[in-house]
Structure formats: structure tokens, C-alpha cells
Design a protein around this motif. Structure first.
Motif, PDB file in Angstrom:
ATOM      1  N   LEU A  27      20.042  40.994  68.172  1.00  0.00           N
ATOM      2  CA  LEU A  27      21.476  41.054  67.816  1.00  0.00           C
ATOM      3  C   LEU A  27      22.355  41.485  68.745  1.00  0.00           C
ATOM      4  CD1 LEU A  27      20.385  43.149  64.564  1.00  0.00           C
ATOM      5  CD2 LEU A  27      21.145  40.696  64.811  1.00  0.00           C
ATOM      6  N   ALA A  28      23.440  40.863  69.192  1.00  0.00           N
ATOM      7  CA  ALA A  28      24.432  41.082  70.291  1.00  0.00           C
ATOM      8  C   ALA A  28      25.810  41.340  69.692  1.00  0.00           C
ATOM      9  CB  ALA A  28      24.578  39.970  71.147  1.00  0.00           C
ATOM     10  N   GLY A  29      26.794  41.698  70.391  1.00  0.00           N
ATOM     11  CA  GLY A  29      27.939  42.055  69.999  1.00  0.00           C
ATOM     12  C   GLY A  29      28.789  40.805  69.279  1.00  0.00           C
TER      13      GLY A  29
ATOM     14  N   ILE B  74      12.545  44.365  63.767  1.00  0.00           N
ATOM     15  CA  ILE B  74      11.548  44.382  64.822  1.00  0.00           C
ATOM     16  C   ILE B  74      11.265  45.810  65.645  1.00  0.00           C
ATOM     17  CG2 ILE B  74      10.436  43.221  66.786  1.00  0.00           C
ATOM     18  CD1 ILE B  74      10.180  41.787  64.032  1.00  0.00           C
ATOM     19  N   ASN B  75      12.503  46.313  65.905  1.00  0.00           N
ATOM     20  CA  ASN B  75      12.601  47.487  66.487  1.00  0.00           C
ATOM     21  C   ASN B  75      13.965  48.021  66.194  1.00  0.00           C
ATOM     22  OD1 ASN B  75      14.704  46.018  67.620  1.00  0.00           O
ATOM     23  ND2 ASN B  75      13.953  46.180  69.817  1.00  0.00           N
ATOM     24  N   GLN B  76      14.238  49.266  66.722  1.00  0.00           N
ATOM     25  CA  GLN B  76      15.504  49.876  66.689  1.00  0.00           C
ATOM     26  C   GLN B  76      16.462  50.264  67.888  1.00  0.00           C
ATOM     27  OE1 GLN B  76      12.896  52.964  63.775  1.00  0.00           O
ATOM     28  NE2 GLN B  76      14.738  54.123  64.874  1.00  0.00           N
ATOM     29  N   GLY B  77      15.918  49.246  68.798  1.00  0.00           N
ATOM     30  CA  GLY B  77      16.740  49.298  70.124  1.00  0.00           C
ATOM     31  C   GLY B  77      16.816  50.662  70.916  1.00  0.00           C
ATOM     32  N   SER B  78      17.486  51.078  71.689  1.00  0.00           N
ATOM     33  CA  SER B  78      17.577  52.258  72.246  1.00  0.00           C
ATOM     34  C   SER B  78      18.480  53.647  71.643  1.00  0.00           C
ATOM     35  CB  SER B  78      17.921  52.086  73.910  1.00  0.00           C
ATOM     36  OG  SER B  78      19.299  51.807  73.744  1.00  0.00           O
ATOM     37  N   SER B  79      18.961  53.281  70.569  1.00  0.00           N
ATOM     38  CA  SER B  79      19.643  54.071  69.912  1.00  0.00           C
ATOM     39  C   SER B  79      19.891  53.904  68.354  1.00  0.00           C
ATOM     40  CB  SER B  79      21.211  53.980  70.417  1.00  0.00           C
ATOM     41  OG  SER B  79      22.048  55.164  69.656  1.00  0.00           O
TER      42      SER B  79
ATOM     43  N   ASP C  67      18.705  45.623  69.400  1.00  0.00           N
ATOM     44  CA  ASP C  67      18.137  45.513  68.273  1.00  0.00           C
ATOM     45  C   ASP C  67      17.675  44.030  67.960  1.00  0.00           C
ATOM     46  OD1 ASP C  67      18.536  48.049  67.767  1.00  0.00           O
ATOM     47  OD2 ASP C  67      20.216  47.766  66.355  1.00  0.00           O
ATOM     48  N   GLN C  68      16.283  43.968  67.229  1.00  0.00           N
ATOM     49  CA  GLN C  68      15.991  42.543  67.002  1.00  0.00           C
ATOM     50  C   GLN C  68      15.387  42.473  65.514  1.00  0.00           C
ATOM     51  OE1 GLN C  68      13.268  40.860  69.848  1.00  0.00           O
ATOM     52  NE2 GLN C  68      13.838  42.473  71.334  1.00  0.00           N
ATOM     53  N   VAL C  69      15.508  41.247  64.977  1.00  0.00           N
ATOM     54  CA  VAL C  69      15.236  40.916  63.603  1.00  0.00           C
ATOM     55  C   VAL C  69      14.326  39.613  63.575  1.00  0.00           C
ATOM     56  CG1 VAL C  69      16.839  42.451  62.378  1.00  0.00           C
ATOM     57  CG2 VAL C  69      17.139  39.910  62.799  1.00  0.00           C
ATOM     58  N   ASN C  70      13.424  39.570  62.522  1.00  0.00           N
ATOM     59  CA  ASN C  70      12.789  38.454  62.286  1.00  0.00           C
ATOM     60  C   ASN C  70      13.360  38.041  61.011  1.00  0.00           C
ATOM     61  OD1 ASN C  70      11.211  38.065  64.357  1.00  0.00           O
ATOM     62  ND2 ASN C  70       9.150  38.840  63.401  1.00  0.00           N
ATOM     63  N   VAL C  71      13.602  36.571  60.686  1.00  0.00           N
ATOM     64  CA  VAL C  71      14.378  35.947  59.727  1.00  0.00           C
ATOM     65  C   VAL C  71      13.249  35.357  58.858  1.00  0.00           C
ATOM     66  CG1 VAL C  71      16.303  34.720  58.666  1.00  0.00           C
ATOM     67  CG2 VAL C  71      16.522  36.189  60.981  1.00  0.00           C
ATOM     68  N   TYR C  72      13.215  35.421  57.578  1.00  0.00           N
ATOM     69  CA  TYR C  72      12.175  34.680  56.563  1.00  0.00           C
ATOM     70  C   TYR C  72      13.205  34.291  55.359  1.00  0.00           C
ATOM     71  CZ  TYR C  72       8.654  37.431  59.081  1.00  0.00           C
ATOM     72  OH  TYR C  72       7.875  37.893  60.096  1.00  0.00           O
ATOM     73  N   VAL C  73      12.686  32.914  55.119  1.00  0.00           N
ATOM     74  CA  VAL C  73      13.189  32.318  53.813  1.00  0.00           C
ATOM     75  C   VAL C  73      12.250  31.915  52.976  1.00  0.00           C
ATOM     76  CG1 VAL C  73      14.759  30.458  52.799  1.00  0.00           C
ATOM     77  CG2 VAL C  73      15.463  31.323  55.071  1.00  0.00           C
ATOM     78  N   ASN C  74      12.056  32.759  51.818  1.00  0.00           N
ATOM     79  CA  ASN C  74      11.032  32.286  50.946  1.00  0.00           C
ATOM     80  C   ASN C  74       9.682  32.758  51.436  1.00  0.00           C
ATOM     81  OD1 ASN C  74      12.939  31.592  48.880  1.00  0.00           O
ATOM     82  ND2 ASN C  74      12.781  29.777  49.204  1.00  0.00           N
ATOM     83  N   GLY C  75       9.763  33.553  52.379  1.00  0.00           N
ATOM     84  CA  GLY C  75       8.280  34.169  53.010  1.00  0.00           C
ATOM     85  C   GLY C  75       8.113  33.288  54.273  1.00  0.00           C
ATOM     86  N   LYS C  76       8.795  32.314  54.758  1.00  0.00           N
ATOM     87  CA  LYS C  76       8.620  31.389  55.793  1.00  0.00           C
ATOM     88  C   LYS C  76       9.585  31.843  56.991  1.00  0.00           C
ATOM     89  CE  LYS C  76       8.638  26.575  57.539  1.00  0.00           C
ATOM     90  NZ  LYS C  76       8.851  25.339  57.004  1.00  0.00           N
ATOM     91  N   PHE C  77       8.769  31.917  58.029  1.00  0.00           N
ATOM     92  CA  PHE C  77       9.376  32.561  59.343  1.00  0.00           C
ATOM     93  C   PHE C  77      10.482  31.733  59.826  1.00  0.00           C
ATOM     94  CE2 PHE C  77       9.507  32.646  63.882  1.00  0.00           C
ATOM     95  CZ  PHE C  77      10.137  33.757  64.291  1.00  0.00           C
TER      96      PHE C  77
END
Length: 205
Positions: free
Chosen positions: A140-142, A163-168, A124-134
């Protein structure tokens, strides 16, 4: 002459009493040797010292855990159970909606975010934004991944975009937020379909 006899009589009388006491004194060692062995014989002093040593350690203050040095110490007993999962939750349609994680106030200059995949680790992956700024993209690991967010005065909107849902299943994560002084102020989870966001608001006073 009578005085001399009286003096000798008193001398031998006192000497006789002294001889009566001597055998008792000489037998003192024998009495101690004949004393039967018990669990307490010879050890009271040692045990007293051990007790004092133990009480000294009990009075010492336990060392505090520094989450910043060891982010994985943020795990709980429930986290350990979840790590044994072999698959994520079912990817339900409701996870396609944005998720609000709440808000809190702080007087610090920054907050520390720690996020990780708390279910099946599947990329699983995510993009992080603060006040609209990347800010950054996180895989995401363990273990917890730290993110330092410098705060602006007033409202600070922090978003995590899947960004995605990983493989599960859905995009799954656990998030913990620490103030500048190290206090844990929030502990949240999200389940998101690709494109959905999880957000929280930090108000800097």
C-alpha cells in the motif's frame, strides 16, 4: 418669358436650400472628433465579441474525469488532509477483528478495486483473495493501486488480509470500487492488525 423667370426662380431657390445643408454635412467629421472620450468609446463592438466568446465557453460541457486513466483522481479534499499525517492511528485491540466493508449488486462482468495507504505510508501490505483464491499481494503506497476482479455469477467474496502493520499503527487503507461502466459504487477504509481481514461481497446479477 414669364415662364423662364419662374423656372430660374425655382432653380435658385432649390440651390439655396442645398447650400444650407452642405456646411452641416462638412462638419460631421468635426463633431465626431470633438466627442469626449469615454470608457465605452470605440469599444462596444469589441466588448460584445468578448461577451459572445465567453458565453460560448460557458455553454461547453466540462470534460469528465476518467478514474481509470488517472486513479489518483479518486482522491478527495479529505484525502489530501490525511496525507499530511505523520503517523497512523493507535493499534487498538479492536482492529484485530475482521472487518466487513458491505456488499452491492452489479450486472457487469468485472469490478475495479483501488486501494492505497490513506494515513502514514509505512510499508503496509495485504494479500487479496476472491472467493478464497489468492489474487495478488499489494504494497500500500500513497497512490491508488488498481486491481481488476473478474466476477462469477452470484456472490463474489473479496478479502484483504493484513500481512503486516508497517512501521506505525495498524494496517491502514482506503478502498474504492468501480463498476464496469465506471460508476463509483463503494468507498471504504480499514484498520487491521496483522492477520485480520477486511472483506466485501459483490453480487453479480
Amino acid at each position: 418669358m414669364k415662364f423662364i423667370y419662374t423656372y430660374l426662380f425655382l432653380f435658385f431657390t432649390v440651390l439655396g436650400y442645398g447650400q444650407i445643408d452642405l456646411p452641416a454635412t462638412n462638419k460631421t467629421g468635426g463633431i465626431l472628433k470633438a466627442e469626449p472620450e469615454t470608457k465605452s468609446s470605440g469599444f462596444p463592438i469589441l466588448r460584445a465579441e468578448e461577451s459572445n466568446e465567453e458565453s460560448k465557453y460557458l455553454r461547453e460541457k466540462p470534460k469528465e474525469i476518467d478514474f481509470r486513466e488517472k486513479p489518483n483522481n479518486l482522491k478527495t479534499a479529505g484525502d489530501a488532509v490525511k496525507e499530511k499525517w505523520t503517523k497512523d492511528k493507535e493499534a487498538l485491540d479492536k482492529y484485530g477483528e475482521d472487518q466487513y466493508l458491505g456488499d452491492f449488486k452489479t450486472s457487469g462482468k468485472f469490478v475495479e478495486l483501488y486501494c492505497r495507504d490513506h494515513q502514514f505510508v509505512d510499508g503496509d501490505q495485504v494479500n487479496v483473495y476472491v472467493n478464497g483464491k489468492f489474487i495478488e499481494r499489494v504494497v500500500l503506497a500513497g497512490s491508488f493501486h488498481p486491481i481488476l476482479v473478474t466476477l462469477e455469477s452470484g456472490f463474489n467474496n473479496i478479502e484483504f488480509e493484513a500481512i503486516n502493520q508497517g512501521s506505525s499503527g495498524p494496517n491502514t487503507a482506503q478502498l474504492k470500487v468501480l463498476e464496469e461502466n465506471g460508476n463509483l459504487v463503494a468507498s471504504k477504509e480499514w484498520n487491521l492488525l496483522t492477520g485480520a481481514k477486511a472483506s466485501l461481497i459483490v453480487v453479480k446479477e
